[in-house]
Design a protein around this motif. Structure first.
Motif, mmCIF file in Angstrom:
data_model
loop_
_atom_site.group_PDB
_atom_site.id
_atom_site.type_symbol
_atom_site.label_atom_id
_atom_site.label_comp_id
_atom_site.label_asym_id
_atom_site.label_seq_id
_atom_site.Cartn_x
_atom_site.Cartn_y
_atom_site.Cartn_z
ATOM 1 N N ILE A 64 0.839 -1.200 0.000
ATOM 2 C CA ILE A 64 0.000 0.000 0.000
ATOM 3 C C ILE A 64 0.875 1.251 0.000
ATOM 4 O O ILE A 64 0.636 2.200 -0.753
ATOM 5 C CB ILE A 64 -0.943 -0.011 1.211
ATOM 6 C CG1 ILE A 64 -1.998 -1.115 1.049
ATOM 7 C CG2 ILE A 64 -1.615 1.353 1.385
ATOM 8 C CD1 ILE A 64 -2.891 -1.286 2.255
ATOM 9 N N MET A 65 1.895 1.257 0.841
ATOM 10 C CA MET A 65 2.775 2.423 0.894
ATOM 11 C C MET A 65 3.536 2.606 -0.418
ATOM 12 O O MET A 65 3.690 3.720 -0.924
ATOM 13 C CB MET A 65 3.770 2.282 2.051
ATOM 14 C CG MET A 65 3.155 2.377 3.436
ATOM 15 S SD MET A 65 2.386 4.010 3.758
ATOM 16 C CE MET A 65 0.658 3.627 3.458
ATOM 17 N N ARG A 66 3.992 1.523 -0.984
ATOM 18 C CA ARG A 66 4.796 1.592 -2.212
ATOM 19 C C ARG A 66 3.967 2.108 -3.389
ATOM 20 O O ARG A 66 4.459 2.871 -4.229
ATOM 21 C CB ARG A 66 5.355 0.208 -2.522
ATOM 22 C CG ARG A 66 6.297 0.150 -3.708
ATOM 23 C CD ARG A 66 6.956 -1.205 -3.809
ATOM 24 N NE ARG A 66 6.005 -2.287 -3.971
ATOM 25 C CZ ARG A 66 5.728 -3.202 -3.044
ATOM 26 N NH1 ARG A 66 6.314 -3.153 -1.861
ATOM 27 N NH2 ARG A 66 4.850 -4.165 -3.274
ATOM 28 N N GLU A 67 2.704 1.715 -3.438
ATOM 29 C CA GLU A 67 1.886 2.013 -4.608
ATOM 30 C C GLU A 67 0.966 3.217 -4.430
ATOM 31 O O GLU A 67 0.612 3.879 -5.420
ATOM 32 C CB GLU A 67 1.043 0.785 -4.960
ATOM 33 C CG GLU A 67 1.901 -0.407 -5.350
ATOM 34 C CD GLU A 67 1.116 -1.696 -5.438
ATOM 35 O OE1 GLU A 67 -0.133 -1.627 -5.431
ATOM 36 O OE2 GLU A 67 1.738 -2.765 -5.510
ATOM 37 N N ARG A 68 0.566 3.503 -3.204
ATOM 38 C CA ARG A 68 -0.411 4.570 -2.978
ATOM 39 C C ARG A 68 0.187 5.815 -2.338
ATOM 40 O O ARG A 68 -0.372 6.899 -2.485
ATOM 41 C CB ARG A 68 -1.547 4.045 -2.088
ATOM 42 C CG ARG A 68 -2.245 2.811 -2.624
ATOM 43 C CD ARG A 68 -3.022 3.114 -3.884
ATOM 44 N NE ARG A 68 -3.760 1.942 -4.330
ATOM 45 C CZ ARG A 68 -4.577 1.934 -5.376
ATOM 46 N NH1 ARG A 68 -4.769 3.054 -6.067
ATOM 47 N NH2 ARG A 68 -5.206 0.837 -5.742
ATOM 48 N N HIS A 69 1.274 5.651 -1.627
ATOM 49 C CA HIS A 69 1.882 6.773 -0.918
ATOM 50 C C HIS A 69 3.038 7.317 -1.735
ATOM 51 O O HIS A 69 4.069 6.662 -1.871
ATOM 52 C CB HIS A 69 2.367 6.321 0.459
ATOM 53 C CG HIS A 69 3.046 7.389 1.263
ATOM 54 N ND1 HIS A 69 2.753 8.725 1.145
ATOM 55 C CD2 HIS A 69 4.019 7.303 2.209
ATOM 56 C CE1 HIS A 69 3.500 9.415 1.985
ATOM 57 N NE2 HIS A 69 4.277 8.577 2.633
ATOM 58 N N ARG A 70 2.861 8.491 -2.301
ATOM 59 C CA ARG A 70 3.911 9.100 -3.090
ATOM 60 C C ARG A 70 4.953 9.692 -2.147
ATOM 61 O O ARG A 70 4.617 10.444 -1.240
ATOM 62 C CB ARG A 70 3.347 10.197 -3.996
ATOM 63 C CG ARG A 70 2.246 9.687 -4.917
ATOM 64 C CD ARG A 70 2.799 8.665 -5.929
ATOM 65 N NE ARG A 70 1.740 8.166 -6.792
ATOM 66 C CZ ARG A 70 1.157 6.975 -6.653
ATOM 67 N NH1 ARG A 70 1.530 6.176 -5.676
ATOM 68 N NH2 ARG A 70 0.208 6.582 -7.480
ATOM 69 N N GLN A 71 6.199 9.366 -2.370
ATOM 70 C CA GLN A 71 7.260 9.778 -1.460
ATOM 71 C C GLN A 71 8.356 10.559 -2.196
ATOM 72 O O GLN A 71 9.536 10.230 -2.126
ATOM 73 C CB GLN A 71 7.877 8.554 -0.778
ATOM 74 C CG GLN A 71 6.880 7.745 0.019
ATOM 75 C CD GLN A 71 7.500 6.497 0.614
ATOM 76 O OE1 GLN A 71 8.557 6.069 0.212
ATOM 77 N NE2 GLN A 71 6.828 5.913 1.579
ATOM 78 N N PRO A 72 8.009 11.592 -2.917
ATOM 79 C CA PRO A 72 9.048 12.324 -3.629
ATOM 80 C C PRO A 72 9.882 13.166 -2.674
ATOM 81 O O PRO A 72 9.418 13.565 -1.610
ATOM 82 C CB PRO A 72 8.247 13.216 -4.585
ATOM 83 C CG PRO A 72 6.973 13.475 -3.836
ATOM 84 C CD PRO A 72 6.679 12.195 -3.088
ATOM 85 N N LEU A 73 11.099 13.422 -3.076
ATOM 86 C CA LEU A 73 11.889 14.406 -2.357
ATOM 87 C C LEU A 73 11.371 15.787 -2.737
ATOM 88 O O LEU A 73 10.639 15.933 -3.712
ATOM 89 C CB LEU A 73 13.361 14.253 -2.731
ATOM 90 C CG LEU A 73 14.000 12.924 -2.324
ATOM 91 C CD1 LEU A 73 15.453 12.895 -2.773
ATOM 92 C CD2 LEU A 73 13.883 12.686 -0.833
#
Length: 213
Positions: A64-73
């Protein structure tokens, strides 16, 4: 024993089926027996791919985190404060996209390649003036805040996700005034403002880290 592994299954297909089942029955109804029935196999077959249910739940949370949570710098020119708030909003939305998403995530810890994401976020905060220990504390605090917030959202009635039943204004005038103000805003607005309390406190902490004391 090796010949008993189902050729139709993979670690990925088991995890995807589990996420689908989560949406239908919730985390309390998600059992290995039920999942095996969905996949058309016997329960022991699942243990070829996941040693136990806890490992399966952790893999689901990571997916879920990998696919739904966008983690850009941060984008060029974006402040760490704006990035921090946007990242927390994205985390919340990712949890909200799945039934019992917060309960699934609660209690998980970084592992494996997830530490790469953590390291990148710590780098942003260290570059902003935080000591590594302070940066970890800040990420941990906001993570637990978001999970707790979504736990409440997913457990609360849809009609009043933030405040619930209003207090009696005659007996509790201050509480009633505050409740009324919150009731006029969306959960998104209240969440955003509370995130900014984290930022305000963190700014003071970063300043102290650069001081002589």
């Amino acid at each position: 024993m090796a010949g008993s592994r189902s050729p139709r299954l993979s670690r990925e297909s088991v995890m995807r089926a589990a996420l689908q089942l989560l949406g239908e029955v919730g985390i309390d109804g998600l059992s290995t027996r039920r999942l095996a029935e969905r996949l058309g196999v016997q329960s022991p077959t699942l243990y070829w791919h996941f040693r136990n249910k806890g490992e399966l739940l952790a893999a689901m949370a990571e997916a879920i985190m990998r696919e739904r949570h966008r983690q850009p710098l941060p984008a060029p020119g974006q402040s760490w404060q704006a990035w921090f708030i946007a990242n927390a909003h994205s985390f919340r939305q990712a949890l909200l996209e799945y039934r019992d998403g917060a309960r699934l995530h609660a209690g998980t810890r970084p592992r494996g390649e997830v530490f790469g994401d953590v390291e990148a976020k710590l780098g942003v905060l260290v570059d902003a003036g935080f000591a590594p220990a302070q940066a970890i504390e800040l990420l941990l605090a906001v993570s637990r805040f978001v999970v707790g917030w979504v736990l409440e959202e997913q457990a609360a009635p849809a009609a009043a996700p933030v405040t619930g039943e209003a207090p009696d204004a005659a007996r509790y005038p201050l509480a009633a005034q505050g409740w009324a103000a919150l009731a006029e805003e969306s959960a998104d607005q209240v969440f955003d403002r509370q995130l900014r309390l984290f930022v305000a406190g963190a700014e003071a902490m970063a300043g102290q880290s650069r001081g002589a004391g």
